[in-house]
Design a protein around this motif. Structure first.
Motif, PDB file in Angstrom:
ATOM      1  N   UNK A 228      35.085 -33.543 -24.442  1.00 11.70           N
ATOM      2  CA  UNK A 228      36.479 -33.934 -24.645  1.00 11.70           C
ATOM      3  C   UNK A 228      36.690 -35.442 -24.503  1.00 11.70           C
ATOM      4  N   UNK A 229      35.604 -36.211 -24.437  1.00 13.27           N
ATOM      5  CA  UNK A 229      35.797 -37.640 -24.226  1.00 13.27           C
ATOM      6  C   UNK A 229      36.097 -38.385 -25.506  1.00 13.27           C
ATOM      7  N   UNK A 230      35.643 -37.913 -26.658  1.00 11.46           N
ATOM      8  CA  UNK A 230      35.877 -38.614 -27.914  1.00 11.46           C
ATOM      9  C   UNK A 230      37.072 -37.983 -28.611  1.00 11.46           C
ATOM     10  N   UNK A 231      38.265 -38.294 -28.124  1.00 13.23           N
ATOM     11  CA  UNK A 231      39.480 -37.640 -28.590  1.00 13.23           C
ATOM     12  C   UNK A 231      40.148 -38.372 -29.740  1.00 13.23           C
ATOM     13  N   UNK A 232      39.479 -39.365 -30.303  1.00 13.25           N
ATOM     14  CA  UNK A 232      40.042 -40.111 -31.415  1.00 13.25           C
ATOM     15  C   UNK A 232      40.853 -41.317 -30.996  1.00 13.25           C
ATOM     16  N   UNK A 233      41.172 -41.456 -29.720  1.00 12.07           N
ATOM     17  CA  UNK A 233      41.931 -42.601 -29.241  1.00 12.07           C
ATOM     18  C   UNK A 233      41.077 -43.861 -29.348  1.00 12.07           C
ATOM     19  N   UNK A 234      41.676 -44.951 -29.861  1.00 14.81           N
ATOM     20  CA  UNK A 234      40.948 -46.196 -30.042  1.00 14.81           C
ATOM     21  C   UNK A 234      41.120 -47.089 -28.815  1.00 14.81           C
ATOM     22  N   UNK A 235      40.032 -47.719 -28.412  1.00 11.63           N
ATOM     23  CA  UNK A 235      40.023 -48.562 -27.224  1.00 11.63           C
ATOM     24  C   UNK A 235      39.951 -50.024 -27.653  1.00 11.63           C
ATOM     25  N   UNK A 236      40.941 -50.823 -27.228  1.00 13.89           N
ATOM     26  CA  UNK A 236      40.901 -52.246 -27.521  1.00 13.89           C
ATOM     27  C   UNK A 236      39.772 -52.923 -26.764  1.00 13.89           C
ATOM     28  N   UNK A 237      39.002 -53.787 -27.451  1.00 12.12           N
ATOM     29  CA  UNK A 237      37.842 -54.369 -26.791  1.00 12.12           C
ATOM     30  C   UNK A 237      38.241 -55.314 -25.675  1.00 12.12           C
ATOM     31  N   UNK A 238      39.427 -55.910 -25.745  1.00 14.38           N
ATOM     32  CA  UNK A 238      39.869 -56.785 -24.653  1.00 14.38           C
ATOM     33  C   UNK A 238      40.003 -55.978 -23.366  1.00 14.38           C
ATOM     34  N   UNK A 239      40.495 -54.758 -23.473  1.00  8.82           N
ATOM     35  CA  UNK A 239      40.637 -53.891 -22.303  1.00  8.82           C
ATOM     36  C   UNK A 239      39.292 -53.590 -21.663  1.00  8.82           C
ATOM     37  N   UNK A 240      38.249 -53.523 -22.488  1.00  7.27           N
ATOM     38  CA  UNK A 240      36.924 -53.175 -21.976  1.00  7.27           C
ATOM     39  C   UNK A 240      36.370 -54.228 -21.023  1.00  7.27           C
ATOM     40  N   UNK A 241      36.829 -55.477 -21.136  1.00  8.56           N
ATOM     41  CA  UNK A 241      36.350 -56.523 -20.231  1.00  8.56           C
ATOM     42  C   UNK A 241      36.744 -56.249 -18.773  1.00  8.56           C
ATOM     43  N   UNK A 242      37.704 -55.379 -18.562  1.00  5.14           N
ATOM     44  CA  UNK A 242      38.137 -55.072 -17.207  1.00  5.14           C
ATOM     45  C   UNK A 242      37.292 -54.039 -16.489  1.00  5.14           C
ATOM     46  N   UNK A 243      36.304 -53.467 -17.168  1.00  2.78           N
ATOM     47  CA  UNK A 243      35.453 -52.441 -16.563  1.00  2.78           C
ATOM     48  C   UNK A 243      34.149 -53.052 -16.048  1.00  2.78           C
TER      49      UNK A 243
END
Length: 437
Positions: A228-243
């Motif tokens: 259920x992790x690939x639900x089609x929601x798109x992740x902004x790459x800028x947000x990924x810098x916070x992980x």
């Protein structure tokens, strides 16, 4: 369900990715071998036919190569951010197609330039196009393989890089000798167009492939925590810098990719121009040493990918399996510093071969690690961020090497880079937990 009782269609996809990576590396490597051709040197430096290359010309050429390679790496870094984001949105089939077309056109353009400025422009365009290969490949493997097979599949895909270098080292001297240096770029650039046709004909997502059996599809989708992790929601790459997980991949890429890029770009010049060796290589003799180096690199890529997969099949956690393998890769890279100090060409080749094998094993594992710590929908974007970091460090190293005498400082760094990278991984993800996106 045992992997031996189901279909093997997914391994055809790995074969396609292997050949894509091979051609990707052929197109980027042509320059590294062409640069030691005297006619190419005269043309790029704007010198007349028959001019004898002087020490000052060599220094000028080395500085120019630093700028040319930095242009490629900067574009590669920029392209990684855009292309990873692009592939996560349009899918691997369309996104990889765009990348293949762009890098093939750029490869051909190299054969049409007359001066360094034109070469820098063609190299920049090539960097943008080639940046799509690894984000697309990592996302494809995440889509087509369960977690326990991804390291091995990534190792096979990544081995295409070494085959590409070997093919270039063997083919380019022949092409230049018979057809001239411009033909070496035009012919190799055309390979990407053939690859594009194959990709468009044979690739699609697992659920869209009619030849795929129900048993193999179930095996591919057997990781319960990913259903259920690939639900089609798109992740902004800028947000990924916070992980923290993003930095667990991006920092090792920054610390180690520059070492690999140094080998790819500068080894022909190192073997041809270094004053530490009892003998030097030229365009007619460089092929066999590179055959040795990159066959060993291929073995390292596949072996260390297989080793991690074997550990995991024995019940080891992804954290323990990957970090153990990464530590072993770091040990294998330690002796490479002596390659810059020895007078024996054969010993230098052996040490560099061990170091490149260690790098490829390390690279295969951190590429596969992306799907351990991120859901599939973010795989290409995270890979793109890491590729950007590697491109930046690669550009900095090329600019540095172009301005210094000799190569010893870079070899000193190369011997320790993998332990620095492993420390960064452990500090960011002590237990290699998955990002909650």
């Amino acid at each position: 369900m045992s992997s031996t009782t189901i279909g093997k269609y997914r391994w055809r996809i790995v074969a396609l990715l292997f050949f894509a990576t091979t051609i990707n590396y052929i197109d980027r490597q042509v320059l590294s071998f062409t640069i030691i051709n005297e006619q190419f040197q005269l043309d790029i430096l704007g010198l007349p036919l028959g001019h004898k290359i002087t020490a000052a010309d060599d220094a000028h050429l080395k500085a120019l190569l630093g700028y040319v390679d930095a242009a490629f790496k900067i574009a590669y870094a920029m392209g990684f951010l855009f292309v990873g984001w692009f592939i996560d949105r349009v899918g691997t089939r369309k996104g990889f197609s765009f990348s293949m077309l762009l890098w093939s056109i750029a490869g051909v353009l190299h054969g049409l330039v007359s001066r360094a400025a034109g070469l820098i422009g063609a190299r920049f365009l090539l960097g943008i196009g080639e940046s799509g290969n690894f984000p697309a490949a990592v996302k494809t493997i995440a889509e087509w393989f369960p977690r326990k097979e991804r390291s091995f599949a990534t190792g096979i895909m990544n081995a295409g890089a070494n085959v590409g270098v070997i093919a270039t080292a063997l083919a380019v001297p022949y092409i230049i000798h018979h057809f001239g240096w411009r033909a070496s770029f035009v012919i190799t650039g055309g390979l990407g167009l053939i690859l594009l046709l194959c990709w468009r004909t044979w690739y699609n997502q697992p659920r869209k492939v009619q030849q795929l059996s129900a048993e193999e599809l179930a095996y591919i989708e057997s990781d319960k925590d990913e259903i259920h992790t690939d639900d089609g929601q798109k992740i902004g790459w800028i947000k990924l810098f916070g992980y923290r997980q993003t930095w667990a991949f991006a920092l090792p890429k920054f610390f180690t990719d520059c070492v690999w890029y140094f080998f790819l770009t500068w080894l022909p010049m190192f073997f041809a121009k270094s004053n530490t060796f009892d003998e030097n290589l030229d365009l007619s003799t460089v092929g066999i040493p590179f055959l040795v180096i990159y066959i060993v690199s291929d073995l390292g890529s596949v072996f260390f990918g297989w080793l991690t997969s074997t550990f995991m099949k024995k019940g080891w956690s992804a954290n323990k399996a990957r970090k153990t393998t990464l530590f072993l890769c770091g040990l294998c890279a330690l002796p490479i510093v002596f390659a810059a100090k020895t007078h024996s060409l054969h010993l230098a080749i052996a040490l560099i071969a061990l170091g490149t094998a260690a790098h490829q094993g390390f690279s295969s594992n951190i590429l596969a690690m992306v799907s351990d710590i991120f859901p599939k929908k973010a795989a290409a974007s995270v890979t793109g961020i890491g590729g950007m970091m590697g491109g930046v460090s690669g550009a900095l190293v090329s600019l540095y090497v172009g301005q210094i005498e000799g190569y010893l400082p870079v070899f000193i760094y190369a011997s320790s880079a993998y332990f620095i990278a492993l420390l960064a991984i452990h500090l960011c993800v002590p237990r290699m937990q998955k990002a909650l996106i």
